[in-house]
Design an enzyme around this catalytic site. Structure first.
Site, PDB file in Angstrom:
ATOM      1  N   HIS A 191      -2.873  36.590  37.931  1.00  0.00           N
ATOM      2  CA  HIS A 191      -1.772  35.613  37.925  1.00  0.00           C
ATOM      3  C   HIS A 191      -1.196  35.398  36.524  1.00  0.00           C
ATOM      4  O   HIS A 191      -1.356  36.250  35.679  1.00  0.00           O
ATOM      5  CB  HIS A 191      -2.221  34.316  38.609  1.00  0.00           C
ATOM      6  CG  HIS A 191      -2.946  34.577  39.893  1.00  0.00           C
ATOM      7  ND1 HIS A 191      -2.302  34.844  41.070  1.00  0.00           N
ATOM      8  CD2 HIS A 191      -4.276  34.686  40.169  1.00  0.00           C
ATOM      9  CE1 HIS A 191      -3.205  35.094  42.024  1.00  0.00           C
ATOM     10  NE2 HIS A 191      -4.396  35.004  41.494  1.00  0.00           N
ATOM     11  N   GLU A 223      -5.835  28.642  38.406  1.00  0.00           N
ATOM     12  CA  GLU A 223      -6.543  29.924  38.334  1.00  0.00           C
ATOM     13  C   GLU A 223      -6.080  30.765  37.148  1.00  0.00           C
ATOM     14  O   GLU A 223      -6.886  31.363  36.446  1.00  0.00           O
ATOM     15  CB  GLU A 223      -6.338  30.703  39.647  1.00  0.00           C
ATOM     16  CG  GLU A 223      -7.081  32.034  39.668  1.00  0.00           C
ATOM     17  CD  GLU A 223      -6.816  32.837  40.930  1.00  0.00           C
ATOM     18  OE1 GLU A 223      -6.093  32.337  41.817  1.00  0.00           O
ATOM     19  OE2 GLU A 223      -7.330  33.972  41.021  1.00  0.00           O
ATOM     20  N   HIS A 225     -10.356  37.200  38.874  1.00  0.00           N
ATOM     21  CA  HIS A 225      -9.767  36.119  39.688  1.00  0.00           C
ATOM     22  C   HIS A 225     -10.769  34.998  39.940  1.00  0.00           C
ATOM     23  O   HIS A 225     -11.961  35.157  39.711  1.00  0.00           O
ATOM     24  CB  HIS A 225      -9.284  36.666  41.036  1.00  0.00           C
ATOM     25  CG  HIS A 225      -8.043  37.500  40.905  1.00  0.00           C
ATOM     26  ND1 HIS A 225      -6.799  37.044  41.265  1.00  0.00           N
ATOM     27  CD2 HIS A 225      -7.869  38.756  40.403  1.00  0.00           C
ATOM     28  CE1 HIS A 225      -5.906  37.996  41.007  1.00  0.00           C
ATOM     29  NE2 HIS A 225      -6.528  39.045  40.487  1.00  0.00           N
ATOM     30  N   GLU A 284     -14.040  37.903  42.046  1.00  0.00           N
ATOM     31  CA  GLU A 284     -13.689  36.522  42.409  1.00  0.00           C
ATOM     32  C   GLU A 284     -14.831  35.644  41.924  1.00  0.00           C
ATOM     33  O   GLU A 284     -15.931  35.650  42.488  1.00  0.00           O
ATOM     34  CB  GLU A 284     -13.514  36.384  43.926  1.00  0.00           C
ATOM     35  CG  GLU A 284     -12.302  37.122  44.495  1.00  0.00           C
ATOM     36  CD  GLU A 284     -10.989  36.346  44.334  1.00  0.00           C
ATOM     37  OE1 GLU A 284     -10.972  35.302  43.661  1.00  0.00           O
ATOM     38  OE2 GLU A 284      -9.977  36.811  44.903  1.00  0.00           O
TER      39      GLU A 284
HETATM   40 ZN    ZN Z   1      -6.289  35.257  42.347  1.00  0.00          ZN
END
Ligand code: ZN
Length: 268
Positions: free
Chosen positions: A10, A24, A79, A144
């Site tokens: 992002h 995030e 992420h 993640e």
């Molecule tokens: Zn993400």
């Protein structure tokens, strides 16, 4: 030389997931910057490039184009998860491709290292049709790292320690996967310093006096407390050197002008 392309997920107009006062995009950037620093400082023959180094908007295509143009050996997309849960999971592309088994092998090594090092709840090694994994020409993984909407995990995400731990775990994972060699010259705890001690006194004021005399002769010094047989000594230190030769040379100069000195090797 191993070329590692790190993609902080992002950025800019795309904040990614958000909860608990966190975005995030901010956390992924912090982890990526910390990871770059660790890889550059601690490993030999490792080149690192980031898809972004600040809060900028960048399309997924731009990111994979950059990694492909640079000819990276590996792509790591960082992420933070959301949607209710806890722990760590990783993804490789779910397509049918030539290097799938080697991609999975690298990922499994990294995944296991991270889960073990952080004692994290293991959500498993997974596959998905993500752009970053599909459009990169080199093996790629997407991690993640915890859930932003999990209050307990979010609280930790706000600390520098957590960022460091996660970055460190990724570095260890990459080290294991690519057999990266650590730099031998960066272990400050093993370094020895050679201190030139020019006077050792039981009275602090006498040490202070010695300091003044040295200062008049052009030598800066400081006082260090030294305890031997339960007795306190105030040592006057005129220089602390990494090279013993430099300490020897300082000692010779001081002896020439009449000061009695000795060298003390210390390991901080
Ligand atoms: Zn993400």
């Amino acid at each position: 030389m191993v070329k590692i392309f790190i993609d902080p997920g992002h950025g800019g107009g795309d904040p990614g997931a958000s909860a608990n006062g966190l975005l995030e995009k901010d956390i992924t950037l912090k982890i990526a910057l910390q990871l770059r620093k660790m890889l550059q400082e601690n490993y030999k023959d490792t080149e690192v490039r980031l898809s972004r180094i600040n809060d900028e908007t960048k399309s997924l295509t731009q990111r994979t184009d950059e990694a492909n143009r640079w000819n990276a050996d590996y792509l790591l997309s960082v992420h933070i998860n959301a949607g209710g849960g806890e722990g760590f999971e990783s993804y490789i592309w779910n397509g049918d491709y030539r290097r799938k088994s080697s991609t999975d092998k690298l990922r499994t090594t990294i995944h296991r290292t991270i889960v073990k090092q952080l004692d994290w709840r293991n959500r498993g090694t997974k596959e998905a049709n993500f752009h970053m994994l599909r459009e990169s020409k080199m093996p790629a993984v997407l991690t993640e790292n915890g859930f932003i909407d999990n209050a307990k995990e979010a609280k930790r995400m706000k600390t520098d320690d957590w960022i460091k731990e996660v970055a460190e775990a990724h570095a260890s994972g990459l080290e294991a996967a690519f057999d990266l060699e650590k730099r031998p010259d960066l272990k400050p705890d093993q370094e020895t310093f050679y201190r030139v001690v020019c006077g050792s006194f039981q009275e602090h004021k006498n040490a202070k006096q010695r300091m003044n005399i040295l200062s008049k002769r052009g030598y800066d010094s400081f006082i260090d407390l030294y305890i031997m047989n339960n007795k306190r000594y105030y040592r006057v230190i005129v220089g602390s050197f990494r090279d013993k030769e430099n300490a020897d040379s300082r000692m010779r100069q001081l002896k020439k002008i009449g000061f009695d000195c000795f060298i003390d090797a210390v390991r901080p």
